[in-house]
Scaffold this active site. Structure first.
Site, PDB file in Angstrom:
ATOM      1  N   THR A  14      14.057   1.363 -16.220  1.00  0.00           N
ATOM      2  CA  THR A  14      14.475   0.083 -15.626  1.00  0.00           C
ATOM      3  C   THR A  14      14.452  -1.040 -16.660  1.00  0.00           C
ATOM      4  O   THR A  14      15.462  -1.706 -16.909  1.00  0.00           O
ATOM      5  CB  THR A  14      13.536  -0.279 -14.442  1.00  0.00           C
ATOM      6  OG1 THR A  14      13.570   0.786 -13.497  1.00  0.00           O
ATOM      7  CG2 THR A  14      13.955  -1.571 -13.775  1.00  0.00           C
ATOM      8  N   VAL A  15      13.294  -1.254 -17.279  1.00  0.00           N
ATOM      9  CA  VAL A  15      13.149  -2.407 -18.185  1.00  0.00           C
ATOM     10  C   VAL A  15      13.921  -2.175 -19.493  1.00  0.00           C
ATOM     11  O   VAL A  15      14.638  -3.066 -19.971  1.00  0.00           O
ATOM     12  CB  VAL A  15      11.650  -2.677 -18.473  1.00  0.00           C
ATOM     13  CG1 VAL A  15      11.497  -3.901 -19.371  1.00  0.00           C
ATOM     14  CG2 VAL A  15      10.869  -2.880 -17.175  1.00  0.00           C
ATOM     15  N   ILE A 136       8.722 -14.349 -15.140  1.00  0.00           N
ATOM     16  CA  ILE A 136       8.103 -15.696 -15.142  1.00  0.00           C
ATOM     17  C   ILE A 136       7.342 -15.917 -16.443  1.00  0.00           C
ATOM     18  O   ILE A 136       6.509 -15.087 -16.808  1.00  0.00           O
ATOM     19  CB  ILE A 136       7.083 -15.848 -13.990  1.00  0.00           C
ATOM     20  CG1 ILE A 136       7.697 -15.452 -12.660  1.00  0.00           C
ATOM     21  CG2 ILE A 136       6.527 -17.263 -13.945  1.00  0.00           C
ATOM     22  CD1 ILE A 136       6.686 -15.482 -11.523  1.00  0.00           C
ATOM     23  N   ASP A 201      -2.130  -2.649  -9.848  1.00  0.00           N
ATOM     24  CA  ASP A 201      -1.183  -3.346 -10.728  1.00  0.00           C
ATOM     25  C   ASP A 201      -1.532  -4.838 -10.766  1.00  0.00           C
ATOM     26  O   ASP A 201      -1.621  -5.445 -11.842  1.00  0.00           O
ATOM     27  CB  ASP A 201       0.247  -3.128 -10.209  1.00  0.00           C
ATOM     28  CG  ASP A 201       1.273  -3.892 -11.006  1.00  0.00           C
ATOM     29  OD1 ASP A 201       1.677  -3.401 -12.077  1.00  0.00           O
ATOM     30  OD2 ASP A 201       1.663  -5.000 -10.588  1.00  0.00           O
ATOM     31  N   LYS A 205      -3.014  -7.306 -13.882  1.00  0.00           N
ATOM     32  CA  LYS A 205      -2.376  -8.576 -14.244  1.00  0.00           C
ATOM     33  C   LYS A 205      -3.369  -9.733 -14.180  1.00  0.00           C
ATOM     34  O   LYS A 205      -3.388 -10.586 -15.068  1.00  0.00           O
ATOM     35  CB  LYS A 205      -1.175  -8.832 -13.320  1.00  0.00           C
ATOM     36  CG  LYS A 205      -0.019  -7.872 -13.592  1.00  0.00           C
ATOM     37  CD  LYS A 205       1.015  -7.957 -12.506  1.00  0.00           C
ATOM     38  CE  LYS A 205       2.214  -7.074 -12.804  1.00  0.00           C
ATOM     39  NZ  LYS A 205       3.094  -6.907 -11.632  1.00  0.00           N
TER      40      LYS A 205
HETATM   41  P1  NAP Z   1      10.700   3.654 -15.975  1.00  0.00           P
HETATM   42  O1  NAP Z   1      11.910   3.179 -15.285  1.00  0.00           O
HETATM   43  O2  NAP Z   1       9.898   4.736 -15.353  1.00  0.00           O
HETATM   44  O3  NAP Z   1      11.124   4.094 -17.458  1.00  0.00           O
HETATM   45  C1  NAP Z   1      10.252   4.733 -18.339  1.00  0.00           C
HETATM   46  C2  NAP Z   1      11.019   5.141 -19.583  1.00  0.00           C
HETATM   47  O4  NAP Z   1      10.112   5.647 -20.544  1.00  0.00           O
HETATM   48  C3  NAP Z   1      12.064   6.244 -19.349  1.00  0.00           C
HETATM   49  O5  NAP Z   1      13.204   5.971 -20.131  1.00  0.00           O
HETATM   50  C4  NAP Z   1      11.371   7.516 -19.838  1.00  0.00           C
HETATM   51  O6  NAP Z   1      12.256   8.459 -20.434  1.00  0.00           O
HETATM   52  C5  NAP Z   1      10.477   6.968 -20.942  1.00  0.00           C
HETATM   53  N1  NAP Z   1       9.227   7.725 -21.075  1.00  0.00           N
HETATM   54  C6  NAP Z   1       8.190   7.771 -20.215  1.00  0.00           C
HETATM   55  N2  NAP Z   1       7.206   8.552 -20.697  1.00  0.00           N
HETATM   56  C7  NAP Z   1       7.642   9.010 -21.887  1.00  0.00           C
HETATM   57  C8  NAP Z   1       7.081   9.859 -22.893  1.00  0.00           C
HETATM   58  N3  NAP Z   1       5.872  10.399 -22.728  1.00  0.00           N
HETATM   59  N4  NAP Z   1       7.807  10.098 -23.995  1.00  0.00           N
HETATM   60  C9  NAP Z   1       9.033   9.533 -24.161  1.00  0.00           C
HETATM   61  N5  NAP Z   1       9.606   8.720 -23.266  1.00  0.00           N
HETATM   62  C10 NAP Z   1       8.925   8.457 -22.144  1.00  0.00           C
HETATM   63  O7  NAP Z   1       9.675   2.430 -16.217  1.00  0.00           O
HETATM   64  P2  NAP Z   1       9.982   0.871 -16.112  1.00  0.00           P
HETATM   65  O8  NAP Z   1      10.014   0.468 -14.680  1.00  0.00           O
HETATM   66  O9  NAP Z   1      11.102   0.528 -16.992  1.00  0.00           O
HETATM   67  O10 NAP Z   1       8.612   0.270 -16.668  1.00  0.00           O
HETATM   68  C11 NAP Z   1       8.310   0.308 -18.048  1.00  0.00           C
HETATM   69  C12 NAP Z   1       7.094  -0.562 -18.321  1.00  0.00           C
HETATM   70  O11 NAP Z   1       7.390  -1.904 -17.959  1.00  0.00           O
HETATM   71  C13 NAP Z   1       5.834  -0.209 -17.536  1.00  0.00           C
HETATM   72  O12 NAP Z   1       4.711  -0.478 -18.343  1.00  0.00           O
HETATM   73  C14 NAP Z   1       5.862  -1.174 -16.359  1.00  0.00           C
HETATM   74  O13 NAP Z   1       4.580  -1.428 -15.815  1.00  0.00           O
HETATM   75  C15 NAP Z   1       6.418  -2.397 -17.039  1.00  0.00           C
HETATM   76  N6  NAP Z   1       7.071  -3.339 -16.148  1.00  0.00           N
HETATM   77  C16 NAP Z   1       8.013  -2.905 -15.289  1.00  0.00           C
HETATM   78  C17 NAP Z   1       8.654  -3.811 -14.473  1.00  0.00           C
HETATM   79  C18 NAP Z   1       9.705  -3.371 -13.500  1.00  0.00           C
HETATM   80  O14 NAP Z   1      10.189  -4.212 -12.732  1.00  0.00           O
HETATM   81  N7  NAP Z   1      10.093  -2.101 -13.487  1.00  0.00           N
HETATM   82  C19 NAP Z   1       8.332  -5.179 -14.556  1.00  0.00           C
HETATM   83  C20 NAP Z   1       7.354  -5.603 -15.487  1.00  0.00           C
HETATM   84  C21 NAP Z   1       6.733  -4.671 -16.278  1.00  0.00           C
HETATM   85  P3  NAP Z   1      13.460   9.192 -19.595  1.00  0.00           P
HETATM   86  O15 NAP Z   1      14.449   8.101 -19.294  1.00  0.00           O
HETATM   87  O16 NAP Z   1      13.989  10.213 -20.475  1.00  0.00           O
HETATM   88  O17 NAP Z   1      12.794   9.715 -18.354  1.00  0.00           O
HETATM   89  N1  HSE Z   2       5.414  -2.789 -10.203  1.00  0.00           N
HETATM   90  C1  HSE Z   2       5.340  -4.136 -10.634  1.00  0.00           C
HETATM   91  C2  HSE Z   2       5.547  -5.078  -9.472  1.00  0.00           C
HETATM   92  C3  HSE Z   2       6.364  -4.372 -11.709  1.00  0.00           C
HETATM   93  O1  HSE Z   2       6.001  -4.628  -8.422  1.00  0.00           O
HETATM   94  O2  HSE Z   2       5.226  -6.262  -9.592  1.00  0.00           O
HETATM   95  C4  HSE Z   2       6.193  -5.688 -12.405  1.00  0.00           C
HETATM   96  O3  HSE Z   2       5.058  -5.696 -13.197  1.00  0.00           O
END
Ligand code: NAP
Ligand code: HSE
Length: 430
Positions: A14-15, A136, A201, A205
């Site tokens: 996603t990110v 934010i 989570d 934070k």
């Molecule tokens: P996600 O959608 O699950 O994406 C994770 C990515 O990392 C995927 O591309 C996956 O590869 C790769 N990955 C995971 N484990 C791996 C490993 N062991 N080796 C190599 N690649 C690996 O996660 P996300 O939602 O983007 O979140 C990423 C981070 O941002 C997290 O720390 C989350 O807490 C933080 N965050 C997320 C949001 C949000 O709204 N989603 C907001 C703020 C912060 P594949 O694509 O090949 O599966």
């Molecule tokens: N899972 C988190 C949330 C993503 O819902 O706020 C942002 O850190």
């Protein structure tokens, strides 16, 4: 003088996808702001063959060393999530002299000190704006704009997934499992959504925010955590009738008894600005001795809002690289403050009970509360379940220690079939 700054990214979910889109779509603006082209070069993923929603002109790898050992790469962006291998990769990157941007609160809330020490030793930047509040700006304001204040309190809604769930359960009377699935489909939820609904989570934070706000190192283990899994449609309905919304609240206060840091559901008066924060939006109040109250509001999760924070960090590092001033603001925890026990915290409470429907029951319940100096503000009885009645109580402000003793004794009363729920109330008038 560098002719380009190149990025290696860990993760393209996603990110990561949002970051790739933003670096591509806003490339010219970013070049103007940094003075150099900023290029995404290599991305680490688990499955390089996966079909992706955005085809960035990058090379994919499954071998972290390809990024770590690439002398062309200046900045490593960690958006893969989870504790390991993310933490080890960040540490190796810092030790290898790469600047790091991360959105990972799991890692920052647990290993912040170790990572800052590594960054300082290598003279590199470690920025993590996206780890709290999604899009934010809150870390940088606390570390920079409000740095002259003595911060007294940080409080708000810091989890988008649970706010989305509670909003839909309240407004549309939607079912919990359906809305959680929606939040996952929108990319808001963590890979393991129990981190969201269990409050962990938000706990990570608020540990990060409290550490920065009060200048003392707190980890997720210092936070009292309760999630939203026990909130039922009945609680939401009673809250509405009484003039409240239920929100998952994160609170950190620097008190005379120590740092009070907790995450739990709370009744918020409908007149309070937090009650109007809906869907994936987050809002964080910061109270400082000079500035007074400030409020930070915006989308707390999702692809592009979170990418906005990550790309802001990348631009900051590029500017630092250009002016050779990296490692300016790293760890800001200079103190070692004690923790305040949650038992010492005072608040009013909402309590939902299932009791025998016969004369004298209310008197015996009131007696238990009275013994523990818990004063009752209001009592309502509406539903009958078989031969039992459901009663809902609001208490006046009371220390948690007293409330816990009252609940213990209440559970022993033969007329009480069940203490169905207990939720703290945020109220200024009682
Ligand atoms: P996600 O959608 O699950 O994406 C994770 C990515 O990392 C995927 O591309 C996956 O590869 C790769 N990955 C995971 N484990 C791996 C490993 N062991 N080796 C190599 N690649 C690996 O996660 P996300 O939602 O983007 O979140 C990423 C981070 O941002 C997290 O720390 C989350 O807490 C933080 N965050 C997320 C949001 C949000 O709204 N989603 C907001 C703020 C912060 P594949 O694509 O090949 O599966
Ligand atoms: N899972 C988190 C949330 C993503 O819902 O706020 C942002 O850190």
């Amino acid at each position: 003088m560098k002719t380009a700054i190149r990025i290696g990214m860990l993760g393209m979910g996603t990110v990561g996808t949002g970051v790739a889109k933003m670096l591509t779509a806003n490339a010219e603006g970013i070049r103007q702001k940094t003075g150099v082209p900023v290029e995404l070069k290599t991305v680490l993923v688990r499955t390089p063959t996966k079909t992706r929603s955005f085809s960035a002109p990058v090379q994919f790898t499954t071998d972290f060393r390809e990024i770590l050992e690439d002398r062309d790469i200046d900045i490593i962006v960690e958006v893969m999530g989870g504790e390991e291998p993310a933490k080890s990769y960040i540490l190796q990157a810092l030790k290898a002299g790469k600047h790091v941007v991360t959105a990972n609160k799991d890692v920052m809330a647990k290993y912040g000190r170790e990572l800052f020490e590594a960054a300082e030793a290598s003279g590199v930047d470690l920025l993590f704006e996206a780890s709290v509040g999604g899009g934010i700006p809150i870390i940088r304001p606390l570390k920079q704009c409000l740095a002259g204040n003595k911060i007294q309190e940080v409080m708000g809604i810091v989890n988008g997934t649970t706010n989305y769930i509670l909003t839909k359960m309240t407004g549309e009377r939607a079912d919990y499992a359906t809305v959680l699935a929606e939040a996952q489909a929108k990319g808001y939820a963590e890979a393991d959504p129990t981190a969201d609904v269990g409050g962990f989570d938000a706990a990570r934070k608020i540990a990060i925010l409290a550490s920065i706000a009060f200048g003392t190192r707190l980890t997720v283990n210092d936070v009292h955590v309760e999630g939203i899994t026990r909130i039922t449609p009945y609680d939401i309905e009673y809250a509405g009738e009484l003039g409240y919304a239920i929100k998952l609240l994160a609170v950190a206060r620097d008190t005379a008894k120590g740092v009070d840091v907790r995450v739990h559901p709370a009744f918020i008066p409908l007149t309070h600005p937090l009650a109007a924060v809906s869907d994936v939006f987050n809002a964080i109040f910061v109270k400082g001795d000079a500035v007074g109250e400030t409020m930070f509001y915006g989308r707390g999760a999702g692809e592009m809002p979170t990418a906005s924070a990550v790309v802001g960090d990348i631009i900051d590092i590029c500017r630092n690289i250009r002016h050779n001033v990296n490692s300016r603001i790293l760890c800001t925890c200079f103190d070692n403050k004690p923790l305040c026990s949650v038992e010492d915290v005072e608040s009013p409470f909402y309590i939902r009970l299932l009791v025998a429907d016969k004369p004298g029951v209310l008197a015996s319940i009131a007696g238990v509360f009275g013994t523990q100096k818990v004063s009752l503000h209001s009592v309502i009885q509406k539903r009958k379940i078989g031969d039992r009645a459901e009663i809902v109580l609001l208490t006046y402000r009371v220390p948690e220690a007293n409330m816990n003793l009252a609940l213990y004794n209440l559970n022993k009363l033969p007329v009480v079939a069940q203490v169905s729920n207990i939720i703290r109330v945020v109220a200024s008038d009682f």
